[in-house]
Structures are given as C-alpha cells and as structure tokens.
Enzyme design. Structure first.
Site, PDB file in Angstrom:
ATOM      1  N   GLN A 327       0.825  -1.207   0.000  1.00  9.48           N
ATOM      2  CA  GLN A 327       0.000   0.000   0.000  1.00  9.48           C
ATOM      3  C   GLN A 327       0.865   1.264   0.000  1.00  9.48           C
ATOM      4  O   GLN A 327       1.866   1.353   0.704  1.00  9.48           O
ATOM      5  CB  GLN A 327      -0.928   0.006   1.208  1.00  9.48           C
ATOM      6  CG  GLN A 327      -2.055  -1.018   1.110  1.00  9.48           C
ATOM      7  CD  GLN A 327      -3.231  -0.539   0.271  1.00  9.48           C
ATOM      8  OE1 GLN A 327      -3.160   0.485  -0.412  1.00  9.48           O
ATOM      9  NE2 GLN A 327      -4.314  -1.297   0.296  1.00  9.48           N
ATOM     10  N   CYS A 452      -9.928  -0.097  -3.973  1.00 12.19           N
ATOM     11  CA  CYS A 452      -9.341   1.180  -4.385  1.00 12.19           C
ATOM     12  C   CYS A 452     -10.174   1.821  -5.491  1.00 12.19           C
ATOM     13  O   CYS A 452      -9.814   2.874  -6.008  1.00 12.19           O
ATOM     14  CB  CYS A 452      -7.897   0.986  -4.843  1.00 12.19           C
ATOM     15  SG  CYS A 452      -7.720  -0.153  -6.230  1.00 12.19           S
TER      16      CYS A 452
END
Length: 495
Positions: A327, A452
């Site tokens: 991430q 996302c």
C-alpha cells in the site's frame, strides 16, 4: 511560492512547503493555470479565434465530476474543465477536434472559498494531484459526496477517515526520463493519455527523500554519459527510476529501469550515488525492453544491498521487493486494515480467506485474531514474499497458496470445507462473476471487501446482495489526499 493555504483547516500549513525556495518557479495567481495571461482582451462573443475552431467563453461551474473536474454548460452541452470549482466563474478556452470538445481554463474570475493556492508548480500541467486546488475540508466533502452517491442503494456510508498531514505520504515514487527540445535531460510523469513527459522536481505527496534521490540521479547522468531512453528511436539507456521507502524502517530501495543490461561504469555510478545518499540500502538494475506501458521488466540484477527492503505495518515486518504490491500510504493503511479486521469480528476461532493476498499484509495482520488464515494469490513472486513474511513474523496459523482465489474456494466448497470470513482486496477492475459466485458457493458468514475503486466495488456488491448478502457497513478512507481517488472497505453479512 507560498505555503498551501487552507481556510478553516488547522492541519494545512503546519509544515513548510519544501518547494518554497525553488528558483524560477514562482507561485501563480490564485486559480490561474500556466500561461494565464493572453495577448489582448479575451474573446467572449463566441467568434472563432485566428481561424481555429476555438472560442474563449465566460462560464459558471455547476458541479464536479467523480474525477474532480468542474462541470460547465455551453451550447446545451455539459463540458468538463480541470481545476475549476462549483460556483466559480471563469474564462475557458473551448476548442473542437472532430467529435471531441476540449477545454482549457484561462482565468478564474470569481474564486470559490474552497479554492487554495496550489503550492505545486507543475500542478497546472496535470502532475497527478487532480484536486490540489481544493482545501482539505472541500476535498473531504467532495469524496464523501462521491461515495454517498455511489453507495446510496446499500445504505449511508460512515464519515470518511481523513489524514492529519495529507502530504509526503507516497512510499513508492516512479519518474520517467527523457530529453526536451533543447536536448536537456528531464524527468517527470507522463501527461494523461500521452507519452509526453511533464518535467517535475518532485511532488508534495511524494516522499521528500525519494524525490531528492531521483534529482541526484538526473544530475549525475551527464557526467556518466548516461542517455535517457527514446521510445521513438529505441536508443538510450535509462527509462525510469523507481524509489521505494520504508516509512517506519527508513530503508530505501532505488531501481534503475534500463532498456539494456549493458551498464557501463555501474560500479562507479553506484559508489557516487551512495556517496551522495548513504541512506540508500539497496540498488537494483531492472531491464525493460518492452514496448508497452509497463514500468518494470522481468530481468533484474542487484547492484548493491540485498535487493529488497523491509517495513513495519500494524506491528508486523514485511519484506518488499521491487515488484511487490504494498500500500502506497502506510499511515492510512493502518487505519484501513484496523477497520477491516474490526468488521471481520474475529474471536480467535474463525477460518479467514485472504483473497488477492499479495505479499500477505492484511492476512498476516488478521492472523493475530483469527483461528486460521488462508492466503491465495496468482503472482508466484508475491506468494514467495508472503511465505517469507509469515516466517519473519513467526506466524504459525497462516498458509499461502499460488492460484486463482475463485477456483480455490470452489474446490473448498466441493470438499465440504468452510470459511467464516472472506477478505478481498482486488485490483481497480474489481472482482469478476466467477470469483463472486465462488464466494456465494462457499457461503462465509462475513465478506470484508477492500477496494481502491468504489465504482467496481459497488458493482460487485450488487451481485453479492442479489445472492444472499446484506451490506452492513461502508467505511471510506482517504488513502490518496490531493487526488480524486478514495478507498473504501465494506462489510457484507450472509442473510
């Protein structure tokens, strides 16, 4: 240039803008993009200018697209204008090319109270921060409204989790190298939908040290007779530089992405780079001779160090290679993972499937509260990293498998095996019906969907709702401040 101003937001402006003192990059007038001044008085009567199919019109912004572009009406059409906010009136250049209509903001005449002076000199060239002209409060409202609209059929989402200091957060920076018209070496990002490089010294969302290292490399290239790669001619050496930073460990990886493995003077180059930046812990040469848009190639050679870095996330140490998915914003990732695991309601007895597990981050964090974790991932390299990370952290109740997660769960169901919780974090394209149908067949009590891309998440959740699940909670997280992107985690329970 000035520090970013943010009305009503205490977090903005605490930290000095690291681009404040750059020479030749004076801050432009509020709301006005590059080349805001034009010769003579702008034409606002709708006549074509200089024989071109273009006009300059006074328009009023009525709203925003999900990408953060302003919406204006012209000749009965809705047009999108970058860097424009609702309620603002502005001079906009409108041009037609065949069936397409393009817009360019020339000047904001009545700025919105939500507008701030963008401290990023390259912002007006679309340097990646699509909504940097919004105050932090306005960004929060915009993202909340976007998620609320997308998810309204499932219920009301929770208030978005924001970031205290929404700058300097990216732990992975990639810059592309090339030559400008004066044959000078430049580096930066591609302009949207093109291979034209926007020259950039850095970004307020990048790690400052990573930007500094990339600029050092650019400055070294001439003395080492290193030419940037030219896509048109196929000549040159350096294509990209990728820098990964362990935000907690302080370890730094530098990846030189080249068109050829023949690196003359590599030992001296590495030595000189490390003399300038002794904080670098590993340097790699990645060879990419492909003609597509992929940054990294398959061939890799370690020039210095161990070839990977480690970082700490949610109390666990992870090994990160050049190609690892990790991430981008570790501060917000900890908030996201904490929320996701809380949604899973683990008591220490559950069997948890971590689909699309990557290097095992969320599954290993969940293992502390689960009975057993099964991670499934298509990428063999990522599975190897996940197994190493499991051993590194002394985790005994997690196993990782290479394969398709949907097929894996169908086989589990056929064997009469069971899972209590499925956690999935798919790519931007979301999941597919094959995977979602495998979830339905396995019938876990809870599904925790991390995304996302809320648009594909909403699409996938509709399928699960039609097949026996109910959405219990939706939590947006601002993982990417200054951009239009937002991450969401949702909890679905079997009816």
């Amino acid at each position: 240039m000035t520090k970013p101003k943010n009305k009503g937001n205490k977090t903005t402006g605490k930290k000095q803008n690291r681009f404040d003192n750059q020479k030749g990059k004076q801050h432009r007038q509020q709301g006005s993009p590059k080349n805001v001044k034009s010769k003579g008085k702008p034409n606002t009567n709708g006549k074509q200018q200089r024989g071109k199919k273009s006009v300059t019109e006074n328009v009023t912004c009525t709203g925003l697209t999900p990408e953060g572009k302003g919406i204006v009406e012209w000749e009965g059409k809705e047009l999108e204008v970058e860097n424009l906010l609702p309620g603002e009136t502005a001079e906009v250049l409108i041009s037609r090319k065949g069936r397409f209509t393009n817009t360019e903001l020339k000047h904001v005449m009545t700025p919105s109270e939500d507008r701030v002076n963008s401290p990023s000199w390259y912002y007006y060239e679309r340097g990646g921060c699509q909504i940097h002209h919004m105050s932090n409060e306005a960004q929060t409202r915009f993202k909340q409204k976007t998620i609320d609209k997308l998810m309204k059929t499932f219920g009301k989402p929770e208030p978005i989790i924001t970031m205290d200091h929404p700058y300097d957060y990216r732990n992975k920076n990639t810059m592309t190298f090339g030559l400008n018209k004066k044959r000078e070496i430049i580096c930066g990002l591609y302009a949207p939908n093109t291979h034209r490089i926007i020259p950039m010294d850095g970004s307020l969302i990048h790690d400052p040290k990573a930007d500094e290292i990339i600029q050092t490399i650019k400055g070294m290239m001439k003395s080492f007779k290193m030419q940037p790669y030219n896509e048109d001619t196929g000549r040159g050496f350096l294509r990209h530089v990728l820098v990964r930073v362990g935000k907690n460990s302080g370890e730094i990886m530098v990846v030189l992405v080249a068109a050829s493995p023949m690196f003359k003077g590599k030992n001296n180059f590495v030595k000189a780079l490390r003399n300038s930046h002794p904080e670098i812990t590993t340097i790699l040469l990645n060879v990419n001779n492909r003609s597509d848009s992929m940054v990294l190639g398959n061939q890799e050679k370690v020039l210095f160090g161990k070839g990977s870095i480690t970082d700490t996330l949610c109390g666990m140490r992870f090994e990160i290679s050049a190609k690892s998915f990790y991430q981008i914003n570790p501060i917000q990732t900890e908030k996201l993972y904490t929320k996701a695991i809380k949604m899973a309601e683990l008591t220490g007895e559950e069997t948890v499937i971590d689909a699309y597990c990557g290097i095992g981050t969320i599954g290993l964090v969940a293992s502390e509260q689960a009975g057993k974790v099964i991670g499934v991932e298509l990428n063999k390299g990522a599975v190897r990293d996940a197994i190493r990370n499991s051993k590194r952290n002394g985790v005994k109740n997690a196993r990782f498998y290479q394969g398709d997660a949907g097929e894996f769960m169908v086989q589990m169901a056929a064997r009469g095996e069971h899972a209590d919780v499925v956690i999935l974090d798919p790519p931007r394209s979301g999941s597919d019906e094959a995977f979602l149908s495998s979830v339905v067949k396995l019938q876990p009590k809870r599904v925790v969907y991390v995304s996302c891309n809320p648009e594909t998440q909403a699409r996938d959740m509709k399928y699960l709702v039609k097949n026996g699940y109910k959405v219990k909670e939706i939590q947006p997280v601002d993982m990417f401040p200054q951009t239009a992107h937002v991450e969401t985690v949702a909890l679905l329970e079997l009816k």
